[in-house]
Design an enzyme around this catalytic site. Sequence first.
Site, PDB file in Angstrom:
ATOM      1  N   GLY A  11      12.764  -1.743  -4.134  1.00 31.22           N
ATOM      2  CA  GLY A  11      12.941  -0.411  -3.640  1.00 31.22           C
ATOM      3  C   GLY A  11      12.979  -0.097  -1.961  1.00 31.22           C
ATOM      4  O   GLY A  11      12.583  -1.274  -1.514  1.00 31.22           O
ATOM      5  N   THR A  78       2.521   3.535  -4.351  1.00 34.20           N
ATOM      6  CA  THR A  78       2.475   4.919  -5.185  1.00 34.20           C
ATOM      7  C   THR A  78       2.277   5.395  -5.479  1.00 34.20           C
ATOM      8  O   THR A  78       0.587   5.673  -5.440  1.00 34.20           O
ATOM      9  CB  THR A  78       2.908   3.683  -6.915  1.00 34.20           C
ATOM     10  N   THR A  79       2.413   7.369  -5.305  1.00 34.98           N
ATOM     11  CA  THR A  79       1.856   8.522  -5.680  1.00 34.98           C
ATOM     12  C   THR A  79       2.276   9.021  -6.260  1.00 34.98           C
ATOM     13  O   THR A  79       2.467   8.264  -7.997  1.00 34.98           O
ATOM     14  CB  THR A  79       2.541   8.965  -4.731  1.00 34.98           C
ATOM     15  N   PRO A 104      -2.152   8.352  -0.822  1.00 30.84           N
ATOM     16  CA  PRO A 104      -0.723   8.984  -1.530  1.00 30.84           C
ATOM     17  C   PRO A 104       0.026   9.048   0.221  1.00 30.84           C
ATOM     18  O   PRO A 104       1.216   8.885   0.068  1.00 30.84           O
ATOM     19  CB  PRO A 104      -1.575  10.100  -1.226  1.00 30.84           C
ATOM     20  N   PHE A 106       1.010   6.696   3.883  1.00 28.28           N
ATOM     21  CA  PHE A 106       0.417   5.162   4.888  1.00 28.28           C
ATOM     22  C   PHE A 106       0.817   5.433   5.967  1.00 28.28           C
ATOM     23  O   PHE A 106       0.296   4.494   6.976  1.00 28.28           O
ATOM     24  CB  PHE A 106       0.990   3.868   4.105  1.00 28.28           C
ATOM     25  N   HIS A 133      10.715  16.376   0.247  1.00 28.01           N
ATOM     26  CA  HIS A 133      11.409  15.162   0.325  1.00 28.01           C
ATOM     27  C   HIS A 133      12.671  14.920  -0.486  1.00 28.01           C
ATOM     28  O   HIS A 133      13.594  15.826  -0.770  1.00 28.01           O
ATOM     29  CB  HIS A 133      10.590  14.951  -0.960  1.00 28.01           C
ATOM     30  N   LYS A 137      12.643  11.381  -5.698  1.00 27.44           N
ATOM     31  CA  LYS A 137      10.829  11.693  -5.279  1.00 27.44           C
ATOM     32  C   LYS A 137      10.865  12.235  -7.197  1.00 27.44           C
ATOM     33  O   LYS A 137      11.261  13.471  -7.120  1.00 27.44           O
ATOM     34  CB  LYS A 137      10.449  12.080  -4.185  1.00 27.44           C
ATOM     35  N   THR A 144       0.506  13.267  -1.043  1.00 27.91           N
ATOM     36  CA  THR A 144       0.168  14.045   0.491  1.00 27.91           C
ATOM     37  C   THR A 144      -0.004  15.288   0.018  1.00 27.91           C
ATOM     38  O   THR A 144      -1.288  15.989   0.872  1.00 27.91           O
ATOM     39  CB  THR A 144       0.952  13.997   1.356  1.00 27.91           C
TER      40      THR A 144
HETATM   41  N1  NAP Z   1       2.078   5.867   0.558  1.00 26.65           N
HETATM   42  C1  NAP Z   1       3.039   6.349   0.630  1.00 26.65           C
HETATM   43  O1  NAP Z   1       2.646   6.375   2.198  1.00 26.65           O
HETATM   44  C2  NAP Z   1       4.740   6.252   0.005  1.00 26.65           C
HETATM   45  C3  NAP Z   1       5.819   6.525   1.338  1.00 26.65           C
HETATM   46  C4  NAP Z   1       6.861   6.956   0.683  1.00 26.65           C
HETATM   47  C5  NAP Z   1       7.342   6.914  -0.535  1.00 26.65           C
HETATM   48  N2  NAP Z   1       5.890   6.500  -1.194  1.00 26.65           N
HETATM   49  C6  NAP Z   1       5.671   6.244  -3.351  1.00 26.65           C
HETATM   50  O2  NAP Z   1       6.620   5.034  -3.166  1.00 26.65           O
HETATM   51  C7  NAP Z   1       7.122   4.824  -4.372  1.00 26.65           C
HETATM   52  C8  NAP Z   1       7.892   4.189  -4.212  1.00 26.65           C
HETATM   53  O3  NAP Z   1       8.996   5.354  -3.527  1.00 26.65           O
HETATM   54  P1  NAP Z   1      10.143   4.335  -2.968  1.00 26.65           P
HETATM   55  O4  NAP Z   1      10.994   5.102  -1.775  1.00 26.65           O
HETATM   56  O5  NAP Z   1      10.111   3.051  -2.238  1.00 26.65           O
HETATM   57  O6  NAP Z   1      10.872   4.085  -4.469  1.00 26.65           O
HETATM   58  P2  NAP Z   1      12.531   3.136  -5.334  1.00 26.65           P
HETATM   59  O7  NAP Z   1      13.102   2.492  -3.904  1.00 26.65           O
HETATM   60  O8  NAP Z   1      12.997   4.298  -5.916  1.00 26.65           O
HETATM   61  O9  NAP Z   1      12.038   1.921  -5.387  1.00 26.65           O
HETATM   62  C9  NAP Z   1      11.172   2.464  -7.024  1.00 26.65           C
HETATM   63  C10 NAP Z   1      10.490   0.568  -7.839  1.00 26.65           C
HETATM   64  O10 NAP Z   1       9.810   0.799  -8.452  1.00 26.65           O
HETATM   65  C11 NAP Z   1      10.515  -0.276  -8.946  1.00 26.65           C
HETATM   66  N3  NAP Z   1      10.497   0.381 -10.586  1.00 26.65           N
HETATM   67  C12 NAP Z   1      11.525   1.695 -10.317  1.00 26.65           C
HETATM   68  N4  NAP Z   1      11.238   1.636 -12.196  1.00 26.65           N
HETATM   69  C13 NAP Z   1       9.975   1.501 -12.809  1.00 26.65           C
HETATM   70  C14 NAP Z   1       9.464   1.175 -14.130  1.00 26.65           C
HETATM   71  N5  NAP Z   1       9.498   2.083 -14.817  1.00 26.65           N
HETATM   72  N6  NAP Z   1       8.309  -0.126 -13.796  1.00 26.65           N
HETATM   73  C15 NAP Z   1       7.989  -0.562 -12.870  1.00 26.65           C
HETATM   74  N7  NAP Z   1       8.774  -0.623 -11.266  1.00 26.65           N
HETATM   75  C16 NAP Z   1       9.487   0.196 -11.817  1.00 26.65           C
HETATM   76  C17 NAP Z   1      11.915  -0.287  -8.923  1.00 26.65           C
HETATM   77  O11 NAP Z   1      12.783  -1.319  -8.966  1.00 26.65           O
HETATM   78  P3  NAP Z   1      14.716  -1.812  -9.987  1.00 26.65           P
HETATM   79  O12 NAP Z   1      15.117  -1.113  -8.195  1.00 26.65           O
HETATM   80  O13 NAP Z   1      14.385  -2.624 -10.275  1.00 26.65           O
HETATM   81  O14 NAP Z   1      14.775  -0.318 -10.274  1.00 26.65           O
HETATM   82  C18 NAP Z   1      11.672  -0.223  -6.997  1.00 26.65           C
HETATM   83  O15 NAP Z   1      11.794  -1.359  -6.559  1.00 26.65           O
HETATM   84  C19 NAP Z   1       7.165   6.347  -5.134  1.00 26.65           C
HETATM   85  O16 NAP Z   1       6.044   6.423  -6.272  1.00 26.65           O
HETATM   86  C20 NAP Z   1       7.123   7.122  -4.217  1.00 26.65           C
HETATM   87  O17 NAP Z   1       6.323   8.485  -3.935  1.00 26.65           O
HETATM   88  C21 NAP Z   1       5.020   6.363  -1.040  1.00 26.65           C
END
Ligand code: NAP
Length: 242
Positions: A11, A78-79, A104, A106, A133, A137, A144
Amino acid sequence: MIKILVSGASGRMGQETVKALQASTHLKFVGGTLRHDDLAKAITQHNPDVVVDFTVASQGQRHAEIIIEHNVHPVMGTTGFSEKTVKILQELCEKKQLGAIIAPNFSIAAVLMMQYASLTSKYFPDAEIIEAHHPKKEESPSGTAIKTAELIAANRKEKPAAAPHHAIIPHARGATHHDVPIHAIRLPGLIAEQSVIFGGDGETLCITHRTFDRVCFMPGVMLACEKVMMLKKLVYGLENIL
Ligand SMILES: NC(=O)c1ccc[n+]([C@@H]2O[C@H](COP(=O)([O-])OP(=O)(O)OC[C@H]3O[C@@H](n4cnc5c(N)ncnc54)[C@H](OP(=O)(O)O)[C@@H]3O)[C@@H](O)[C@H]2O)c1
């Protein structure tokens, strides 16, 4: 070297995390999982100290439970965790005396934005949150925004004034968490933004954080990977380990 497995490694956040780990001198990337991989199997295979999870809201609790069951430290980026889920996971970690972090956000600047909002709510109880966002999302509002509303509610000294409410279109005033209205925008071109607007007699105060590049989350993620090793309980929010 602290061994790190990245759940959701393909991701946007996962790829950024792998890059940051590969450049680190004291954190070692030992493996990653994608959507159809078995997280429990990957933990057994790679034997990490910490699992960083950046996947989807619907899998957050299950992933955290799998990681805790294996006596490995979860760093949950993950959020979408509800207050109830955070409590369940806190109890699991307490039983095992296992360090865990759910953050929520980083980004250090986003954490400061939340802290300033919390401080301001002492003097201005009337606040609304607008978060914006990218359209991929999964959940809304953002973690947050939820955390910010909780901080505002915990710190304000007076109840917010009740505004008259006759919605011509349902939800026109947004969703409400702890008496804080939250408005969620999803548009292409955005990564993540949040404004907290406070209103007082004859004035408003707006505290805004904008994300332009996911690299801003990495110092917080790397810090969490180190600090979680020393914890004996679950900590919710990066501000608690800064
Ligand atoms: N805490 C923070 O600072 C922060 C900052 C930004 C984002 N986030 C959160 O981080 C999370 C990921 O964001 P992102 O933008 O990186 O998303 P993303 O680009 O869509 O990536 C999602 C990842 O999760 C995998 N995935 C999807 N569905 C899944 C499932 N059912 N079971 C297991 N793995 C699964 C995907 O694998 P595939 O490639 O195989 O589909 C991909 O590796 C979200 O919840 C977002 O809100 C948090």
